[in-house]
Design an enzyme around this catalytic site. Structure first.
Site, PDB file in Angstrom:
ATOM      1  N   ASP A  30      30.155  42.834  34.408  1.00 37.84           N
ATOM      2  CA  ASP A  30      30.504  41.450  35.283  1.00 37.84           C
ATOM      3  C   ASP A  30      32.029  40.838  34.251  1.00 37.84           C
ATOM      4  O   ASP A  30      31.393  40.626  33.147  1.00 37.84           O
ATOM      5  CB  ASP A  30      29.720  40.882  35.123  1.00 37.84           C
ATOM      6  CG  ASP A  30      29.753  39.589  36.434  1.00 37.84           C
ATOM      7  OD1 ASP A  30      28.854  39.631  37.563  1.00 37.84           O
ATOM      8  OD2 ASP A  30      30.173  38.489  35.722  1.00 37.84           O
ATOM      9  N   ILE A  31      33.072  40.036  35.859  1.00 36.15           N
ATOM     10  CA  ILE A  31      33.253  39.074  34.628  1.00 36.15           C
ATOM     11  C   ILE A  31      33.278  38.281  34.099  1.00 36.15           C
ATOM     12  O   ILE A  31      34.096  37.633  32.955  1.00 36.15           O
ATOM     13  CB  ILE A  31      35.155  39.173  35.602  1.00 36.15           C
ATOM     14  CG1 ILE A  31      36.234  38.670  34.883  1.00 36.15           C
ATOM     15  CG2 ILE A  31      34.576  37.345  36.621  1.00 36.15           C
ATOM     16  CD1 ILE A  31      37.029  38.358  36.300  1.00 36.15           C
ATOM     17  N   GLY A  93      22.283  31.717  46.020  1.00 37.64           N
ATOM     18  CA  GLY A  93      23.880  31.491  45.523  1.00 37.64           C
ATOM     19  C   GLY A  93      24.508  33.192  45.085  1.00 37.64           C
ATOM     20  O   GLY A  93      25.594  32.819  44.823  1.00 37.64           O
ATOM     21  N   GLN A  94      23.987  33.711  45.978  1.00 43.54           N
ATOM     22  CA  GLN A  94      25.787  34.699  45.968  1.00 43.54           C
ATOM     23  C   GLN A  94      26.743  34.553  46.776  1.00 43.54           C
ATOM     24  O   GLN A  94      26.832  33.532  47.850  1.00 43.54           O
ATOM     25  CB  GLN A  94      25.127  35.647  47.626  1.00 43.54           C
ATOM     26  CG  GLN A  94      25.760  37.121  47.297  1.00 43.54           C
ATOM     27  CD  GLN A  94      25.371  38.036  48.964  1.00 43.54           C
ATOM     28  OE1 GLN A  94      24.357  37.274  49.790  1.00 43.54           O
ATOM     29  NE2 GLN A  94      26.215  38.929  49.263  1.00 43.54           N
ATOM     30  N   HIS A 100      25.821  43.789  45.601  1.00 42.82           N
ATOM     31  CA  HIS A 100      25.411  44.098  44.811  1.00 42.82           C
ATOM     32  C   HIS A 100      24.679  44.188  44.042  1.00 42.82           C
ATOM     33  O   HIS A 100      23.743  42.961  44.039  1.00 42.82           O
ATOM     34  CB  HIS A 100      26.879  43.186  43.901  1.00 42.82           C
ATOM     35  CG  HIS A 100      26.881  42.398  44.040  1.00 42.82           C
ATOM     36  ND1 HIS A 100      27.169  41.452  45.112  1.00 42.82           N
ATOM     37  CD2 HIS A 100      26.785  41.356  43.305  1.00 42.82           C
ATOM     38  CE1 HIS A 100      27.243  39.964  44.694  1.00 42.82           C
ATOM     39  NE2 HIS A 100      26.695  40.109  44.159  1.00 42.82           N
TER      40      HIS A 100
HETATM   41  P1  AMP Z   1      26.951  36.923  43.359  1.00 45.47           P
HETATM   42  O1  AMP Z   1      26.769  35.251  42.513  1.00 45.47           O
HETATM   43  O2  AMP Z   1      25.495  37.969  43.090  1.00 45.47           O
HETATM   44  O3  AMP Z   1      27.293  36.630  44.472  1.00 45.47           O
HETATM   45  O4  AMP Z   1      27.495  37.546  42.093  1.00 45.47           O
HETATM   46  C1  AMP Z   1      28.937  37.721  42.038  1.00 45.47           C
HETATM   47  C2  AMP Z   1      29.305  38.082  40.378  1.00 45.47           C
HETATM   48  O5  AMP Z   1      30.428  38.833  41.153  1.00 45.47           O
HETATM   49  C3  AMP Z   1      29.346  36.882  39.461  1.00 45.47           C
HETATM   50  O6  AMP Z   1      27.751  37.623  38.506  1.00 45.47           O
HETATM   51  C4  AMP Z   1      30.643  36.762  38.940  1.00 45.47           C
HETATM   52  O7  AMP Z   1      31.428  36.896  37.951  1.00 45.47           O
HETATM   53  C5  AMP Z   1      31.548  38.956  39.297  1.00 45.47           C
HETATM   54  N1  AMP Z   1      32.642  38.726  39.480  1.00 45.47           N
HETATM   55  C6  AMP Z   1      33.258  37.674  40.518  1.00 45.47           C
HETATM   56  N2  AMP Z   1      34.665  38.406  40.801  1.00 45.47           N
HETATM   57  C7  AMP Z   1      34.805  39.505  39.197  1.00 45.47           C
HETATM   58  C8  AMP Z   1      35.344  40.465  39.084  1.00 45.47           C
HETATM   59  N3  AMP Z   1      37.262  40.248  39.911  1.00 45.47           N
HETATM   60  N4  AMP Z   1      35.202  41.496  38.915  1.00 45.47           N
HETATM   61  C9  AMP Z   1      33.697  41.917  37.890  1.00 45.47           C
HETATM   62  N5  AMP Z   1      32.547  40.786  38.000  1.00 45.47           N
HETATM   63  C10 AMP Z   1      33.398  39.655  38.686  1.00 45.47           C
END
Ligand code: AMP
Ligand code: ZN
Length: 114
Positions: A30-31, A93-94, A100
């Protein structure tokens, strides 16, 4: 799926730190990590969220969970434990509309989540 962030990661159009891959799923860091281990596991096929899955997706969903468990064990979380989260829809909060699984671990996680 055009303009899907995670589909673009699968296509290598956006860089990500990949840590596991097989024919059905990809996992990457995760970023914005919320724990010492915070990995995202996704199906390579675009699925918008868990809400859009159906009986025919049983294999894929099982595959995602087994991949998450394997990654957790490989990351040394087998004994200490870990949490899997699948945010689905607005109240969760998606933010990214590609199914994922969050794998979180490496610290004591609070419950209930905020
Ligand atoms: P959600 O809130 O469940 O949709 O989670 C989305 C997740 O994706 C969050 O934890 C973000 O930090 C992660 N995320 C967003 N952009 C990226 C990216 N480019 N690379 C890796 N993780 C990411
Ligand atoms: Zn996608």
């Amino acid at each position: 799926m055009i303009d899907c962030l995670f589909c673009r990661i699968i296509k290598n159009e956006i860089p990500a730190k990949s840590i596991y891959e097989d024919e059905k799923v990809l996992a990457f860091e995760d970023i914005n990590p919320q724990a010492p281990v915070h990995t995202i596991i996704i199906p390579k096929r675009h699925v918008t969220s868990l809400k859009e899955t159906e009986t025919g997706d049983k294999d894929l969903l099982g595959h995602l969970l087994l991949a998450a468990k394997k990654i957790a064990e490989d990351r040394g979380l087998g004994e200490s434990g870990f949490r899997l989260v699948i945010n689905t829809g607005p109240d969760s909060g998606q933010e990214v509309c590609h199914l994922h699984v969050h794998l979180l671990g490496g610290r004591r996680l609070g419950w209930p989540p905020g």
